[in-house]
Write an enzyme that holds these catalytic residues in place. Structure first.
Site, mmCIF file in Angstrom:
data_model
loop_
_atom_site.group_PDB
_atom_site.id
_atom_site.type_symbol
_atom_site.label_atom_id
_atom_site.label_comp_id
_atom_site.label_asym_id
_atom_site.label_seq_id
_atom_site.Cartn_x
_atom_site.Cartn_y
_atom_site.Cartn_z
ATOM 1 C CG ASP A 216 -6.054 -0.519 -1.780
ATOM 2 O OD1 ASP A 216 -6.426 -1.519 -1.130
ATOM 3 O OD2 ASP A 216 -4.992 -0.490 -2.430
ATOM 4 N NE ARG B 267 2.982 -11.335 -3.477
ATOM 5 C CZ ARG B 267 2.280 -10.244 -3.225
ATOM 6 N NH1 ARG B 267 1.606 -10.138 -2.107
ATOM 7 N NH2 ARG B 267 2.227 -9.268 -4.103
HETATM 8 C C1 LIG Z 1 -5.428 4.360 5.405
HETATM 9 C C2 LIG Z 1 -5.855 3.121 5.388
HETATM 10 C C3 LIG Z 1 -6.376 2.412 4.189
HETATM 11 C C4 LIG Z 1 -6.675 1.024 4.704
HETATM 12 C C5 LIG Z 1 -7.053 1.299 6.121
HETATM 13 C C6 LIG Z 1 -5.924 2.235 6.555
HETATM 14 O O1 LIG Z 1 -6.208 2.864 7.736
HETATM 15 C C7 LIG Z 1 -4.616 1.463 6.696
HETATM 16 C C8 LIG Z 1 -4.697 0.112 6.082
HETATM 17 C C9 LIG Z 1 -5.398 0.143 4.722
HETATM 18 C C10 LIG Z 1 -5.885 -1.244 4.317
HETATM 19 C C11 LIG Z 1 -4.803 -2.117 3.660
HETATM 20 C C12 LIG Z 1 -5.436 -3.487 3.319
HETATM 21 C C13 LIG Z 1 -6.785 -3.340 2.618
HETATM 22 C C14 LIG Z 1 -7.673 -2.315 3.356
HETATM 23 C C15 LIG Z 1 -9.084 -2.289 2.756
HETATM 24 C C16 LIG Z 1 -7.616 -2.593 4.838
HETATM 25 O O2 LIG Z 1 -8.358 -3.279 5.484
HETATM 26 O O3 LIG Z 1 -6.548 -1.922 5.401
HETATM 27 C C17 LIG Z 1 -6.976 -0.977 3.334
HETATM 28 C C18 LIG Z 1 -7.728 0.208 3.937
HETATM 29 C C19 LIG Z 1 -8.457 0.969 2.846
HETATM 30 O O4 LIG Z 1 -7.849 1.319 1.826
HETATM 31 O O5 LIG Z 1 -9.640 1.214 3.029
HETATM 32 O O1 LIG Z 2 0.138 -7.870 -0.971
HETATM 33 C C1 LIG Z 2 -0.305 -7.360 -1.986
HETATM 34 O O2 LIG Z 2 0.172 -7.544 -3.102
HETATM 35 C C2 LIG Z 2 -1.544 -6.476 -1.916
HETATM 36 C C3 LIG Z 2 -1.681 -5.774 -0.599
HETATM 37 C C4 LIG Z 2 -2.884 -4.911 -0.582
HETATM 38 O O3 LIG Z 2 -3.781 -5.058 -1.365
HETATM 39 C C5 LIG Z 2 -2.988 -3.846 0.429
HETATM 40 O O4 LIG Z 2 -2.110 -3.732 1.315
HETATM 41 O O5 LIG Z 2 -3.975 -3.072 0.334
HETATM 42 FE FE LIG Z 3 -5.165 -3.362 -1.329
#
Ligand SMILES: C=C1C[C@]23C[C@@]1(O)CC[C@H]2[C@@]12CCC[C@@](C)(C(=O)O1)[C@H]2[C@@H]3C(=O)O
Ligand SMILES: O=C(O)CCC(=O)C(=O)O
Ligand SMILES: [Fe+2]
Length: 370
Positions: free
Chosen positions: A229, A294
């Site tokens: 993240d 899930r």
């Molecule tokens: C604030 C944010 C982090 C994130 C991109 C976002 O705008 C909202 C979704 C977040 C998420 C969740 C899934 C994994 C991730 C890499 C993605 O594609 O969307 C993360 C983004 C991040 O942490 O870079």
């Molecule tokens: O579903 C999960 O346990 C992980 C989700 C996740 O990695 C995310 O939302 O960034």
């Molecule tokens: Fe994540």
């Protein structure tokens, strides 16, 4: 202050595949969802013995335990955190209600290619040739306009649940920040935006609801591909269905089974930068299963969008050069949208000098497409 939503305007993500209706895909895994797993991956799942640390928030030694977990794992489970159980029940009920809506209804709140909020696939989908067995819903600021589309009658109830959940997560995240920073020898006075009592009031956050439907061929499918993240830290609640795994150096993928009432806390890339690499952001992914749907709720927590994050000066010295240049969360999200799991390397200053690279560059694509 720029909003987080501006980060993606320069990097729109066009997902060419139609949104799936998972209910109609229950017979056989379509080829577009078929990932293959290298043998080594099977082995690492079976032989690993260590488990992700579980930390009691009320333990007087919590800060040290958290520090150790952050350094060695980049992730831990938190119990005794004081969040009332009914908040978890409510947010999980909201997930069930949302993802059970008919596809045409969910699409009324679809995320636009250059936007952050709304219904769709994980943004990282665009980096993989195969599709993931999941759908998600991202909430930034107020969900009102989105929920009005989804539930013209019931929107207020769900807005209230989200508001309460976010308020509780914001408080918990601030407490965690204080303990994590203390474990690094950094005080709240060292971080300007922490505020006098360490409330971290200007923090920015997104709520990310994930659904992983039951899958006809789970061994070949991928719920959410390996990623870190971009946050300072992420607070994750999972329902009672397993699937989350983290990558541990030298051990491979380790499962993080749900603990009733527990929360998963993982270090994100911005804390990796702030700690000058001492607390690594953790690669994680989600596997799916044949029988159970899930749900997970991730609270993605970061600094105010205009605050520059750089390695803290207390963690930089003669023996430990400054490894990263400073970035705002917005700028970093732009890097992530462009470089995905190479984003940390893209802001690394000394890699080319020392020949050092961020480990995850090589760990990104352990799952191949078949
Ligand atoms: C604030 C944010 C982090 C994130 C991109 C976002 O705008 C909202 C979704 C977040 C998420 C969740 C899934 C994994 C991730 C890499 C993605 O594609 O969307 C993360 C983004 C991040 O942490 O870079
Ligand atoms: O579903 C999960 O346990 C992980 C989700 C996740 O990695 C995310 O939302 O960034
Ligand atoms: Fe994540």
């Amino acid at each position: 202050m720029p909003s987080l939503s501006e980060a993606f305007q320069a990097h729109p993500v066009y997902l060419h595949h139609k949104h799936p209706d998972f209910n109609s895909l229950q017979e056989q895994l379509p080829d577009s969802y078929a990932w293959t797993q290298p043998d080594s991956d099977h082995h690492s799942n079976n032989t690993t013995t260590s488990t992700v640390p579980v930390i009691d928030f009320k333990d007087p030694n919590a800060s040290n335990l958290i520090g150790h977990a952050c350094k060695t794992w980049g992730v831990f489970q938190l119990v005794n955190h004081g969040i009332p159980m009914n908040l978890f029940t409510d947010i999980q009920t909201a997930c069930l209600a949302l993802f059970s809506l008919p596809l045409h209804q969910k699409l009324k709140a679809a995320r636009s290619p250059d936007g952050v909020s709304g219904y769709g696939r994980a943004r990282i989908s665009s980096f993989f040739p195969k599709l993931m067995w999941s759908e998600c819903f991202t909430i930034l600021d107020s969900p009102l306009h989105l929920f009005l589309q989804l539930w013209p009658q019931d929107y207020a109830k769900y807005c209230e649940i989200v508001k309460e959940y976010e308020a509780a997560m914001k408080k918990l995240a601030a407490k965690l920040m204080c303990l994590v920073l203390a474990s690094l020898g950094i005080s709240k006075e060292d971080i300007k935006w922490a505020g006098p009592r360490g409330e971290f009031n200007g923090a920015c956050a997104a709520l990310h609801l994930n659904s992983y439907p039951s899958c006809p061929d789970p061994d070949r499918a991928m719920g959410l591909a390996a990623h870190t993240d971009s946050t300072l830290l992420t607070i994750l609640h999972q329902n009672n269905v397993s699937g989350l795994q983290v990558l541990k150096d030298g051990e491979g993928w380790v499962a993080l089974p749900p603990l009733a009432g527990g929360l998963v806390i993982n270090i994100g890339d911005l804390l990796h930068i702030l700690s000058n690499g001492l607390y690594p952001s953790v690669l994680h992914r989600v596997r799916v299963n044949r029988s159970w749907q899930r749900f997970s709720v991730a609270y993605l927590y970061g600094p105010p969008t205009n605050v520059e994050i750089s390695p803290n000066e207390k963690l930089v010295g003669p023996g430990r050069p400054c490894l990263y240049r400073s970035v705002t969360w917005n700028e970093y999200l732009g890097k992530k949208a462009k470089h995905f799991n190479k984003a940390l390397s893209a802001v690394r200053v000394s890699s080319s000098i020392n020949g050092l690279f961020d480990v995850r560059e090589d760990q990104n694509n352990d799952f191949q497409v078949g």
